[in-house]
Design an enzyme around this catalytic site. Sequence first.
Site, PDB file in Angstrom:
ATOM      1  CD  GLU A  36     119.966  14.143 -42.155  1.00 42.07           C
ATOM      2  OE1 GLU A  36     120.193  13.541 -41.093  1.00 42.07           O
ATOM      3  OE2 GLU A  36     120.181  15.361 -42.310  1.00 42.07           O
ATOM      4  CD  GLU A  61     111.960  14.389 -38.873  1.00 42.01           C
ATOM      5  OE1 GLU A  61     111.028  13.709 -38.400  1.00 42.01           O
ATOM      6  OE2 GLU A  61     113.145  13.994 -38.929  1.00 42.01           O
ATOM      7  CG  ASP A 116     111.292   4.747 -34.937  1.00 44.82           C
ATOM      8  OD1 ASP A 116     111.606   3.626 -34.485  1.00 44.82           O
ATOM      9  OD2 ASP A 116     110.308   5.381 -34.531  1.00 44.82           O
ATOM     10  CE  LYS A 120     105.597  -2.679 -29.780  1.00 47.97           C
ATOM     11  NZ  LYS A 120     104.264  -2.105 -29.470  1.00 47.97           N
ATOM     12  CG  ASP A 152     121.755   4.272 -31.074  1.00 49.39           C
ATOM     13  OD1 ASP A 152     121.029   4.635 -32.029  1.00 49.39           O
ATOM     14  OD2 ASP A 152     121.316   4.082 -29.925  1.00 49.39           O
ATOM     15  CD  GLU A 190     120.764  16.932 -33.589  1.00 45.38           C
ATOM     16  OE1 GLU A 190     119.657  16.697 -34.097  1.00 45.38           O
ATOM     17  OE2 GLU A 190     121.665  17.527 -34.204  1.00 45.38           O
ATOM     18  CE1 TYR A 191     118.030  12.785 -31.388  1.00 39.23           C
ATOM     19  CE2 TYR A 191     118.389  13.520 -33.648  1.00 39.23           C
ATOM     20  CZ  TYR A 191     117.586  13.451 -32.519  1.00 39.23           C
ATOM     21  OH  TYR A 191     116.369  14.066 -32.523  1.00 39.23           O
ATOM     22  CD  GLU A 192     128.369  10.224 -35.511  1.00 40.63           C
ATOM     23  OE1 GLU A 192     129.462   9.641 -35.679  1.00 40.63           O
ATOM     24  OE2 GLU A 192     127.708  10.716 -36.449  1.00 40.63           O
TER      25      GLU A 192
END
Length: 210
Positions: A36, A61, A116, A120, A152, A190-192
């Site tokens: 990941e 990460e 992310d 831009k 998303d 958690e984001y999903e």
Amino acid sequence: MRLRFKKWAPELLSKHTDIVKSLADLPDIFEADELEIGFGLGEFIIEKALKYPDKKFLGVEVNYTACASALKKLLEREEKENKKINNILLVHAPFEAIVDRIKDNSLDCIYLNFNDPWIKKRQHKRRLTYPSKLEIYYRKLKDNGLILYKSDNDAYYFDSKTYFAIKADLFDAQFIDDYAFDVNSDVMSEYERKFRSLNQPIHRIIGRKK
């Protein structure tokens, strides 16, 4: 991802260098089945490791506080499960800094979860689905290995469709505009959960190495 620095983070990370490696402590070669990139707060990779204990998971990460938060979550989950979760290695580093330590043709799957979107135009080359990144993933994946992407962000998703089209000689890609969660094969970060609670559609790309 913007996270406030946690005062407890340095001490916690220093006590668990067997779980979270810095660039200075990296092994020459990583042995992993699944990767990941951008594991965030760690919930996805922890749940995957619990669900598939026979597989080795590598997480990368760049955010220091996220690494500490993921470690804390992992330790708490071990306490809750009353067992050691020993099939995860987390790395605090940019993916580009460690990619040469991953063997070619070695990974079953690469996960790109809510990374992310680098909105831009001058930042687009930093996106994890950019064509030059897809070339790297192609080298690292086994034959028929998978890239599994979720986002998303509409612009990032639709641009990613173009990136996969550019590299159609490397990957067969399936695009799902509104992904219905598959409880049998997937886990939710958690984001999903947050985005689904707001009724935001989750975009999915499944890229299979040719």
